[in-house]
Design an enzyme around this catalytic site. Structure first.
Site, PDB file in Angstrom:
ATOM      1  N   GLU A  37      -8.763 -13.516 -27.104  1.00  0.00           N
ATOM      2  CA  GLU A  37      -9.318 -12.394 -27.872  1.00  0.00           C
ATOM      3  C   GLU A  37      -8.306 -11.801 -28.845  1.00  0.00           C
ATOM      4  O   GLU A  37      -8.619 -10.898 -29.603  1.00  0.00           O
ATOM      5  CB  GLU A  37      -9.793 -11.290 -26.913  1.00  0.00           C
ATOM      6  CG  GLU A  37     -11.052 -11.627 -26.128  1.00  0.00           C
ATOM      7  CD  GLU A  37     -10.777 -12.370 -24.833  1.00  0.00           C
ATOM      8  OE1 GLU A  37      -9.672 -12.935 -24.696  1.00  0.00           O
ATOM      9  OE2 GLU A  37     -11.665 -12.382 -23.962  1.00  0.00           O
TER      10      GLU A  37
ATOM     11  N   LYS B 230      -3.804  -5.713  -3.319  1.00  0.00           N
ATOM     12  CA  LYS B 230      -3.619  -4.344  -2.888  1.00  0.00           C
ATOM     13  C   LYS B 230      -3.436  -4.344  -1.380  1.00  0.00           C
ATOM     14  O   LYS B 230      -4.337  -4.693  -0.639  1.00  0.00           O
ATOM     15  CB  LYS B 230      -4.821  -3.493  -3.297  1.00  0.00           C
ATOM     16  CG  LYS B 230      -4.384  -2.122  -3.721  1.00  0.00           C
ATOM     17  CD  LYS B 230      -5.445  -1.405  -4.497  1.00  0.00           C
ATOM     18  CE  LYS B 230      -4.845  -0.101  -5.023  1.00  0.00           C
ATOM     19  NZ  LYS B 230      -5.834   0.760  -5.621  1.00  0.00           N
TER      20      LYS B 230
END
Ligand code: ADP
Length: 550
Positions: A331, A443
């Site tokens: 992108e 996490k």
């Protein structure tokens, strides 16, 4: 208003005109899929790109009509880069390593009308053509006599006979610089792929920026090898920058093993090369096992995935080759940051310099970036605060092709930022460090663990070929990291050895709970580790001390 500069649209055709006029005899060397070496010059590229443009006019392909390619890095692909875009059509480079179903989906979505392919992809085209009704012309990138009589593919011509009869004169059209020039679909690891549509303006600005000294530093004295494929994000823009700078260009075809790449680098006295870490890992392995050295190579840009510091050091210390770690994405055309030292770093101890060089680097002029917390608040550039990375700039996507996925931008005070999906820190000197892709973030007990950091430590172990760190579900900590490792051929290391190598390098709770040895780590179509596939491979795996896979 009086006194302004000339307003001239920034068009890709001007690059090839320039290369022809000013660097006519600079060489383009290609390893063809047939295996032999082909040589010609920028003048020849320009001449044949004009013939190609005439061929496209001859079939009445409209302005913005899409021409797809399934091709390795080679001279005919280069001609397509300039002839297709220069004449106002859109070059759609397709990644041939995608699944045939994805390819047919992409061809239909892009509404490609012409498909040009290397002969090595003939079986692929034979398998998909019946499902590609939008294609009205197939072009095999070969001589007429190399085309088998009965391929079963309708409207198939050889490239040479297709362009061969056309005039070498062609007046490149002038049009709005914001017109589309080329397109590339993202890998679509989640949902259907979406296309970034590059414009003439974005491509030229990116080409200027890529050639800058602290970016790729390209000059008319360079021999440039883009190992990064021309089917992925325009080979990082190298074909355009090489035309602008007048470089010799070396195009490696499909042979990307260590031996073939090394031989090409030596034979063509390559001074600058660019590619993803997995390619360089193979090359370094070959150099080491054969006791080889580079005679001309000075710089490489390694990016597209994190470059392990061990690789950086191996290039610099063992081979005297400067490595510039780069970060970017489809992108972003793709360049975002490159890691070159500043003047003040030069007087620092070498270990501190390594710490800087391992980061993804500073923004290239034209790219603005920031990191934000979960609520979108700006985070400080202190090298510690870690947040979602947002970017904006003239070669950053504003919207995907056909508006797919809706508006991708996040608006703050009326300003649109593109959320990269990467998680990063930025230090006070503006050096970006990617810690993870947001979907790969681990996490544990509410704290983030950087998978890249865990991987880099494993990659520094002499017996490790490649390492991937992924999070595994854990009943108490939510997730715990494990490191999945492929050993170097013939090398030995035990699980315990490897886990002990983490001691003192990162906090205890960040160390992987386990090391798993595998034969291979699945790589995606652009040579990056496919962690989704790796997680599938290990779906029955249980963390030590945990009874079932959760
Ligand atoms: P995809 O593989 O999704 O098509 P791209 O080829 O555009 O995407 O890859 C872009 C992503 O690759 C970035 O968002 C980032 O996660 C990763 N990436 C690129 N360069 C680096 C780097 N030097 N270090 C870490 N990650 C990188």
């Amino acid at each position: 208003m009086l006194g302004l500069m000339q307003s001239q649209p920034l068009l890709i055709s001007s690059l090839i005109d320039f290369a022809e006029r000013h660097h006519a005899d600079a060489e383009i060397v290609s390893r063809r899929v047939e295996g032999d070496i082909h040589r010609y010059t920028w003048k020849d590229v320009a001449t044949r790109a004009r013939q190609l443009a005439n061929a496209l006019d001859g079939m009445n392909l409209p302005f913005s009509g899409r021409v797809a390619t399934l091709a390795w890095n080679g001279y005919r692909h280069l001609e397509l880069y300039f002839g297709v875009s220069g004449s106002g059509r859109v070059l759609h480079t397709i990644n041939p390593r995608l699944h045939p179903d994805q390819i047919t989906w992409i061809v239909a979505h892009a509404e490609d009308q012409v498909l040009c392919f290397d002969m090595s992809f003939l079986p692929l085209v034979q398998a998909v053509h019946a499902r590609c009704p939008s294609i009205r012309q197939y072009v095999a990138l070969c001589e007429a006599d190399k085309l088998p009589a009965d391929t079963g593919i309708p409207n198939l011509v050889s490239y040479e006979s297709w362009i061969g009869g056309h005039a070498t004169r062609y007046e490149w059209p002038s049009f709005d610089e914001n017109s589309a020039s080329s397109m590339c679909y993202t890998s679509g690891t989640t949902g259907n792929p979406k296309a970034a549509l590059y414009s003439h303006r974005s491509t030229i600005l990116h080409a200027y920026a890529a050639a800058l000294p602290d970016v790729m530093c390209l000059s008319a004295r360079d021999s440039v090898l883009p190992v990064v494929p021309m089917f992925h994000v325009n080979a990082w823009g190298i074909p355009y920058s090489a035309a602008l700078a007048g470089c010799k260009l070396v195009l490696p075809g499909g042979l990307l093993d260590g031996k073939s790449v090394y031989e090409l680098i030596e034979a063509e006295q390559v001074t600058f090369a660019a590619g993803v870490p997995t390619v360089w890992q193979t090359l370094l392995g070959h150099l080491k096992s054969e006791g080889l050295r580079f005679s001309a190579l000075k710089r490489t840009v390694i990016g597209g995935a994190a470059c392990p510091p061990a690789m950086l050091k191996a290039f610099r210390q063992d081979h005297g080759v400067e490595v510039l770690h780069g970060w970017g994405m489809t992108e972003m055309s793709p360049l975002g940051t490159l890691c070159a030292l500043k003047k003040k770093h030069l007087s620092m101890p070498i270990e501190e310099q390594w710490t800087v060089l391992a980061k993804q680097g500073r923004a290239v002029f034209g790219v603005e970036m920031k990191i934000v917390d979960d609520d979108g608040n700006d985070l400080p550039w202190d090298g510690k605060a870690c947040g979602d990375l947002y970017v904006k700039g003239p070669w950053v996507v504003r919207e995907y092709f056909k508006g797919e996925g809706g508006d991708p931008l996040v608006y703050q005070n009326g300003v649109g930022w593109f959320p990269t999906g990467d998680v990063a820190t930025i230090d006070s000197d503006g050096y970006l460090q990617i810690t993870d892709r947001s979907k790969d973030v681990i996490k544990s007990g509410g704290e983030w663990i950087s998978s890249i950091e865990v991987e880099n430590i494993a990659m520094a172990h002499p017996a490790v070929q490649i390492a991937a760190c992924i999070g595994m579900k854990h009943p108490k900590w939510d997730e715990r990291p494990i490191v999945v490792v492929v050993k170097k051929p013939g090398a030995e290391v035990t699980k315990q050895d490897l886990l002990e190598s983490y001691e003192g390098k990162i906090a205890k709770w960040q160390m992987p709970d386990d090391a798993v040895f595998v034969e291979a780590i699945p790589l995606g179509a652009t040579g990056k580790m496919l962690k989704t596939r790796l997680r599938e491979m290990l779906k029955d795996y249980c963390l030590p001390g945990v009874l079932t896979s959760l």
